[in-house]
Write an enzyme that holds these catalytic residues in place. Structure first.
Site, short mmCIF file in Angstrom:
data_model
loop_
_atom_site.label_atom_id
_atom_site.label_comp_id
_atom_site.label_asym_id
_atom_site.label_seq_id
_atom_site.Cartn_x
_atom_site.Cartn_y
_atom_site.Cartn_z
CE1 TYR A 1 -1.98 -0.70 -7.68
CE2 TYR A 1 -2.03 -2.20 -9.53
CZ TYR A 1 -1.48 -1.11 -8.90
OH TYR A 1 -0.45 -0.44 -9.50
CD GLU A 2 -1.53 -4.53 -3.28
OE1 GLU A 2 -1.82 -5.05 -2.19
OE2 GLU A 2 -1.08 -5.19 -4.24
N GLY A 3 -6.48 -3.00 -2.02
CA GLY A 3 -7.59 -2.45 -1.23
C GLY A 3 -8.10 -1.20 -1.90
CD GLN B 1 -6.47 1.03 1.74
OE1 GLN B 1 -5.92 1.29 2.80
NE2 GLN B 1 -6.39 -0.16 1.18
NE ARG C 1 -4.00 -2.16 1.98
CZ ARG C 1 -4.72 -2.76 2.90
NH1 ARG C 1 -4.46 -2.55 4.18
NH2 ARG C 1 -5.70 -3.57 2.56
#
Length: 584
Positions: free
Chosen positions: A433-435, A440, A294
């Site tokens: 991506y990555e949440g 978030q 992230r």
């Protein structure tokens, strides 16, 4: 497109506004000259190797013939140069071949490399994350075998989470892990959207896979983490091909040079894997890798914003439209007020995003080097709070800067020849991506600001206010100081309102979580530029920081008022509805 790594600004911020010079573990010789030398070399690799290849990576992309994934021309040679530079081990432990330099320095270098080519650098950030996860959660046998190879870049790594029915909701993962008699596990299942899941850059690829044990509880609490290599290396040096197969690569909007793969584990005899961490606690181990990713994705946003800003500044100076009636000469479009506004907004938000991401890395460094539990706890809370803020804000800044670059270039921005369309296409996925950025924001509100988190967030606001109040010494200082203090005051009030609202009406609170995260980012980002400016006496850099801060206060910070009003309206609706929410 030309690109120059922002070495001066980045080096100044690391030396003067972070703890990089005092928080190293295993590299006591680090000093300002070393920081600048590392940044200079990382910037040179981006400028001289990656930028010239980026267009080819985009146009040729990766290919798959049913058996082998081949990267674009020049990719393998660039990776060899990268690996030989020792870049994957910059912040890795010394015991396994790393240099143990601060995470802040790695983050800064990642910005440069992603500016050079997002598609190239994408795979490397996953290897860095896997190194961290193994170092913190792997047993000694796994660390001894895999860390030296990953740190040297001889092998690469992936993050294998997503499945066809399990994207953001990891609790739906169906991949299975069956224990064997020799402490190994047989992994069976399929994963999709796996960046660099197969390629021709290295002989071996180490997959970090989330899967379920036979007796695992349902939901995310039943996930375990497994290391599943493409090639199994025995103690005697023998090599066995594991039962892991690429079944296809995606045709994507952007990042064509980064192969995004579908992987099948255990279609025949089963893919052998080794557990990392404890049974049914795989997410705890995976979050080490995910948080590293992230932060790296935040740097991707900064990287695209910087490159988009640079190319837009150059184009706007050279592109002539209209004639000055007094001189008879063509007028650069940078002279027109709206183009000026766009350029100044791009430069200001890019600067704020860079400082926000570097400050997040700095909090991680301070937590690791703290000498007291109180210091460690405070730094960990700060890192936990800043990570989702940085991931969201920096990626949005990157996407918006690329979008604005297209606007500044006009019709030439919409065609591929100028290259700015490539920047937008590459950047668009970063908020996903990555949440996703929405997740978030939910994470910030529902996990990071409950309990003690609110206290540490208020302490962060206090620190930002001290930086805001220190602004002085230039023509617009009083106006800028007022804007900064007002935005932080709004943030403080909305923090208290929103955490109270979350207790009473969580659905209403979550509906404005994204607005609160952006309000946080805008307010904190402005204070970080102020902090840098008031720490700066360098004659060449100070005017740039002053211009960035004035532009930020003029064109960016006013949005804080609207965001605050949106959150306040949600609070009023929650009060009138008497709490609860539609989903309750």
């Amino acid at each position: 497109m030309t690109y120059r790594a922002p070495i001066e600004e980045t080096g100044f911020y690391i030396r003067n506004c972070t703890a990089a010079l005092t928080s190293t573990s295993g590299s006591s010789s680090l000093d300002g000259d070393t920081i600048m030398a590392v940044l200079t070399e990382a910037g040179a690799f981006a400028e001289e190797v990656l930028v010239p290849l980026d267009r080819a990576f985009d146009r040729q992309g990766a290919s798959f013939d049913g058996m082998t994934v081949r990267t674009a021309s020049g990719h393998r040679e660039a990776y060899v140069t990268f690996r030989e530079g020792g870049w994957l081990g910059l912040s890795a432990p010394v015991d396994y071949g790393g240099q143990a330099l601060p995470q802040t320095l790695t983050a800064a270098c990642q910005e440069f490399w992603h500016s050079g080519s997002l598609a190239f650098a994408m795979g490397n950030l996953l290897t860095v994350g896997a190194i961290e996860a193994l170092h913190h959660h792997g047993d000694s046998a796994l660390r001894d075998l895999y860390l030296p190879k990953l740190i040297s870049g001889e092998w690469t790594a992936t993050m294998a989470l997503t499945e066809a029915g399990a994207g953001s909701d990891l609790s739906a993962i169906r991949t299975r892990a069956e224990p064997t008699d020799d402490e190994r596990f047989l992994i069976r299942g399929s994963k999709i959207f796996i960046s660099y899941g197969e390629h021709d850059l290295t002989e071996n690829i180490v997959h970090m896979v989330l899967a379920r044990l036979p007796d695992a509880p349902v939901g995310s609490k039943g996930l375990s983490l497994f290391l599943v290599p493409k090639l199994i290396v025995a103690a005697n040096g023998g090599i066995t091909v594991n039962d892991v197969r690429c079944t296809g690569i995606e045709e994507k909007l952007g990042q064509h040079g980064s192969p995004t793969c579908s992987l099948a584990f255990g279609e025949d005899d089963g893919a052998y894997g080794w557990m990392v961490g404890e049974p049914n606690r795989g997410l705890a181990a995976m979050f080490t890798m995910m948080n590293s990713a992230r932060l790296a994705v935040a740097m991707q946003g900064v990287a695209v914003a910087e490159r988009a800003t640079q190319v837009s500044e150059a184009f706007a100076r050279e592109r002539l439209q209209g004639v000055d009636p007094h001189t008879g000469r063509g007028i650069p479009i940078s002279n027109y007020p709206d183009v000026f506004r766009m350029l100044m907004t791009m430069r200001a938000t890019t600067t704020a995003a860079r400082f926000l991401a570097l400050s997040t890395a700095d909090a991680i460094d301070r937590a690791g080097a703290a000498t007291s539990e109180a210091e460690r706890k405070a730094a960990n809370f700060e890192a936990d709070i800043l990570t989702p803020i940085a991931k969201c804000y920096c990626t949005e800044v990157g996407i918006e800067a690329a979008n604005t670059a297209i606007q500044i270039h006009g019709g030439m921005g919409y065609v591929e020849e100028t290259g700015v369309a490539l920047l937008w296409r590459d950047a668009r996925v970063t908020s996903i991506y990555e949440g996703t950025n929405g997740i978030q924001a939910i994470d910030l509100l529902s996990r990071k600001l409950v309990g003690e988190g609110r206290k540490y967030f208020l302490a962060l606001i206090d620190s930002c206010e001290r930086s805001a109040r220190s602004v002085a010494g230039f023509d617009m200082a009083a106006c800028v100081r007022t804007q900064l203090i007002r935005s932080l005051a709004l943030l403080r009030v909305r923090l208290l309102d929103l955490t109270k609202m979350f207790d009473q009406s969580p659905q209403e609170a979550l509906s404005v979580a994204t607005a609160f995260l952006k309000l946080s980012a805008l307010s904190i980002g402005g204070s970080l530029i102020a902090r840098a400016l008031m720490s700066c006496d360098e004659t060449t850099l100070r005017p740039k920081l002053e211009e960035a801060l004035v532009s930020y206060a003029r064109f960016v910070l006013p949005e804080a008022v609207g965001l605050s009003a949106l959150i306040e309206a949600a609070s009023l609706y929650a009060m009138q509805s008497g709490g609860g929410g539609a989903a309750e």
